[in-house]
Every structure is written in C-alpha cells, then in structure tokens.
Enzyme design. Structure first.
Site, PDB file in Angstrom:
ATOM      1  N   CYS A  68       0.585  -1.266  -0.200  1.00 19.90           N
ATOM      2  CA  CYS A  68      -0.162   0.159   0.000  1.00 19.90           C
ATOM      3  C   CYS A  68       1.186   1.296   0.044  1.00 19.90           C
ATOM      4  CB  CYS A  68      -0.821   0.025   1.002  1.00 19.90           C
ATOM      5  SG  CYS A  68      -2.028   1.403   1.210  1.00 19.90           S
ATOM      6  N   CYS A  72       0.308   4.717   7.098  1.00 19.78           N
ATOM      7  CA  CYS A  72      -0.402   4.545   8.437  1.00 19.78           C
ATOM      8  C   CYS A  72       0.514   3.899   9.335  1.00 19.78           C
ATOM      9  CB  CYS A  72      -1.780   3.792   8.214  1.00 19.78           C
ATOM     10  SG  CYS A  72      -2.688   4.455   6.733  1.00 19.78           S
ATOM     11  N   CYS A  75      -0.009  -0.174  10.406  1.00 19.67           N
ATOM     12  CA  CYS A  75      -0.650  -0.933   9.293  1.00 19.67           C
ATOM     13  C   CYS A  75       0.631  -1.834   8.931  1.00 19.67           C
ATOM     14  CB  CYS A  75      -1.235  -0.477   8.109  1.00 19.67           C
ATOM     15  SG  CYS A  75      -1.994  -1.481   6.986  1.00 19.67           S
ATOM     16  N   CYS A 112     -16.650  -9.603   4.744  1.00 19.74           N
ATOM     17  CA  CYS A 112     -16.167  -8.449   4.605  1.00 19.74           C
ATOM     18  C   CYS A 112     -14.924  -8.822   3.745  1.00 19.74           C
ATOM     19  CB  CYS A 112     -15.585  -8.031   5.996  1.00 19.74           C
ATOM     20  SG  CYS A 112     -17.128  -7.607   7.053  1.00 19.74           S
ATOM     21  N   CYS A 143     -19.501  -6.900   2.749  1.00 16.16           N
ATOM     22  CA  CYS A 143     -19.379  -5.340   3.302  1.00 16.16           C
ATOM     23  C   CYS A 143     -17.689  -5.375   2.596  1.00 16.16           C
ATOM     24  CB  CYS A 143     -18.774  -5.516   4.986  1.00 16.16           C
ATOM     25  SG  CYS A 143     -18.018  -4.260   5.600  1.00 16.16           S
ATOM     26  N   CYS A 203     -20.011   1.224   8.355  1.00 12.68           N
ATOM     27  CA  CYS A 203     -19.473   0.707   9.176  1.00 12.68           C
ATOM     28  C   CYS A 203     -18.237   1.588   9.593  1.00 12.68           C
ATOM     29  CB  CYS A 203     -18.901  -0.707   8.706  1.00 12.68           C
ATOM     30  SG  CYS A 203     -17.760  -1.517  10.070  1.00 12.68           S
ATOM     31  N   ARG A 275     -18.589  -3.421  17.387  1.00 17.29           N
ATOM     32  CA  ARG A 275     -17.865  -4.654  16.995  1.00 17.29           C
ATOM     33  C   ARG A 275     -16.682  -4.583  17.800  1.00 17.29           C
ATOM     34  NH1 ARG A 275     -17.230  -5.612  11.118  1.00 17.29           N
ATOM     35  NH2 ARG A 275     -19.568  -6.215  11.392  1.00 17.29           N
TER      36      ARG A 275
END
Ligand code: SAM
Ligand code: DTB
Ligand code: SF4
Length: 329
Positions: A68, A72, A75, A112, A143, A203, A275
C-alpha cells in the site's frame, strides 16, 4: 476545540430519538465515571435496543494484501514499513467466492472484503463488484473496505448489492496527523459522506491503544456519535502492535480504557452494532466477556483478520457456549 461537520442530509425520523449533539465534556466524564456505574448504564441501554445474548458474526478476507502507498503507522500493509507482509497479493473472484462459501458453512452472516488500497481504480471496483454479486447469491451480507471512494464508485457498489462499507476514522482529527501523513481526516470524511449518499450502510470506528489520550478517544467517539445518522456498525479495534511498524513499541493501554470505550460507544450510539474487532487474539476470555457486557454485540469470526491472527472458530464457539451467546441469524 475543532468540531467536524458533515455535508450530509439530516437524520431520518426513525433515528430522531437518538442524540447527535454530544459534547466532548460529557464524553470525557464517562471516561472518569466509576467503572460499575458506566457498565451498568451501558448494559441497561444495550438491553433496550438488542437481545444481549446475540452476536453478529462477520468473516474477513484480505482480497488485496500489502504494497500500500499509504504510511498509516499501525499497518502491516504499508509499503513504507518493513514488516513480514509480502508485497502485493491479489485474489481472483473464484478464490474469494470459495472463501465466502466456507465462511457461510462456518456460521458467519456477513462477508467482509479488505483491500490495501489508498483508493481503488475503476477496474478494481469492477472486479470487487463481480465478487459482491457472487457472494450475495450465497445469501450472505456483504461488506467491503477498499480505501477512499469517489461518489460514482460508491453508487456502483450500492447497485451491485453491497450492504456495508467499512471506512474508519481510526482516531481524533488532531492525532490522525501523527499517525498518517499521506492522506488526511477530511479525505476520510469525504468518503463517509459518499457512502451515505449512495445509500450504503456505514461501518465506521477506530483503533484504541495507539498512544492517543482519553481526549482523543472522546473526540473520535464524539465525531461518530454526532454524524447525522450513526454508523450502523462501529468497529472498536485494539491496536495490534506489528513488528516493523512505527507503533511496534507504543506503551500498552490499560485494558479497562478499551472496555470503557466499548461501553461509551454503546451509550452514545445505542442502536448501532458495536464490534469487538482487532485484538481479540491478545485478549483473555474474561476481557471479551466484559466487552460483551459493556455492549459489544458483533465480532470478526474466523482464523484470520487481514494479515494477523484472530481466535480459532472452534475456540470462539466454545466461548459463546460458555457465555450463552448465540450467533444472529
Ligand atoms: N486500506 C483501507 C483503509 O485504510 O481504509 C482498508 C483496509 S485497513 C487495513 C482497515 C482498518 O483496519 C484500518 O482503518 C484500521 O482501523 C484497521 N487496522 C489495520 N491495522 C491494524 C492494527 N495493526 N491494529 C488494529 N487495527 C488495525
Ligand atoms: C476494522 O475495523 N478492523 C478490521 C476491518 N475493519 C477491515 C481490520 C483489522 C485488521 C487488523 C490487522 C491485520 O490483520 O492486518
Ligand atoms: Fe493502506 Fe489502509 Fe493500511 Fe493505511 S490502513 S497503509 S490505507 S491498507
């Protein structure tokens, strides 16, 4: 004090009894209340809106892993951190559908799909749409979490049958700048606005334990709760400290701060599913039971999250049985 505003339509009348005007002070006061008082209030509200012994189960699959462009700090999939995640693996439609079949057999009600993209290209969205159509045909809810979307992409995903889009605020606006430099909070908010405009269920939640203050946690919850319509699903993740990321060495959080965050999310957004998300593999059964009492009524079910381990489903089923919890149909 900066307040985040949303250019969305006002809340629908069915949600008018829910509050959207929480102040930072009110939320911070919840963090300071005696734990028993906080848990009692959260659990009492939980019972008014939900069967307290039912859990919604979602299975997660990483359809595009690693490589990616974003930075972040938490991550494993950022190309900028030296983690164990190999660069770029993308699954085919058939591979994804066969994993969804297994998730259904195992008892999940929602599937998801996560992708390590800053933002998908239109051709990526086309492929995800094929997956969504096939998974809907299995009778599962769908999702996706694919990064930033355009309004047009959100509308296409809705048309294909996507039920939920996951896009987290992750922390407060101020602290976000210390966690991510390659996109900003306004980018996150824009995508949330498009998802709502396209009519997809939202979400949206965050990560606790990234070295943020209680004021940051309160601010994130305030931004969520003061949205014109509360997210239908609010994932609260406990930071998984991943080797090779800048947050590998962050000071671990007092676990009660995490339980408090679940309880406060329940109080502020009583009709939403809260969640208990990443971090369950590092939690004791007792800690999870406390989170369920505090108002968590949804979780990720299956051996893997995106790149990290989640509790084994056999262990989870044993835990549900010990606690008298049933999966939601
Ligand atoms: N690339 C997309 C995005 O950033 O929105 C989707 C995938 S991203 C991995 C989805 C979410 O996973 C993040 O927003 C964050 O809340 C959560 N997450 C990622 N790594 C985590 C970690 N180490 N611990 C806890 N939660 C994490
Ligand atoms: C969310 O809030 N948590 C999930 C899901 N949405 C996509 C992801 C958790 C990821 C944990 C770290 C990993 O497995 O890489
Ligand atoms: Fe990329 Fe999402 Fe990970 Fe950020 S959280 S590095 S955008 S996969």
């Amino acid at each position: 004090m900066n307040t985040i505003t949303f250019s969305m339509k006002p809340a629908s009348s069915e949600h008018n009894q829910l509050r959207h005007d929480w102040s930072r002070q009110e939320i911070l006061a919840f963090y300071q209340r005696p734990m028993n008082d906080l848990l009692f209030e959260a659990h009492t509200l939980h019972r008014q809106y939900f069967d307290p012994n039912t859990l919604q189960l979602s299975t997660l699959l990483s359809i595009k892993t690693g490589g990616c462009s974003e930075d972040c700090a938490y991550c494993s999939q950022s190309a900028r951190h030296k983690t164990e995640v190999a660069a770029e693996i993308q699954l085919s439609v058939n591979e994804v559908v066969s994993m969804a079949e297994k998730a259904k057999e195992n008892g999940a009600s929602r599937f998801c799909m996560g992708a390590a993209w800053r933002a998908p290209r239109d051709q990526d969205v086309e492929k995800v749409i094929e997956m969504i159509r096939a998974i809907k045909n299995l009778g599962l809810e769908t999702c996706a979490t694919l990064g930033m979307l355009t309004l047009e992409q959100a509308k296409q995903l809705k048309k294909s049958g996507l039920d939920y889009y996951n896009h987290n605020l992750d922390t407060s606006a101020a602290y976000y700048k210390t966690i991510v430099s390659t996109h900003d909070y306004e980018d996150r908010i824009r995508t949330l606005t498009y998802v709502r405009e396209a009519g997809i269920h939202l979400c949206c939640g965050g990560i606790i334990g990234m070295g943020e203050s209680a004021a940051d946690r309160a601010e994130m919850l305030q931004t969520l709760a003061n949205m014109p319509k509360h997210p239908e699903s609010v994932p609260i993740n406990l930071l998984i400290q991943i080797e090779g990321t800048p947050l590998e060495v962050v000071e671990p959080l007092d676990p009660f701060e995490f339980v408090r965050t679940i309880a406060i999310a329940r109080i502020l957004m009583p009709a939403s599913y809260v969640r208990l998300s990443a971090g369950r593999d590092q939690m004791s059964d007792e800690m999870q039971a406390l989170c369920f009492f505090a108002g968590a009524n949804s979780l990720f079910y299956g051996e893997k999250l995106l790149t990290t381990d989640n509790p084994d489903s056999v262990c989870d089923r044993a835990l549900f049985q010990r606690l008298g919890l049933k999966p939601r149909a």
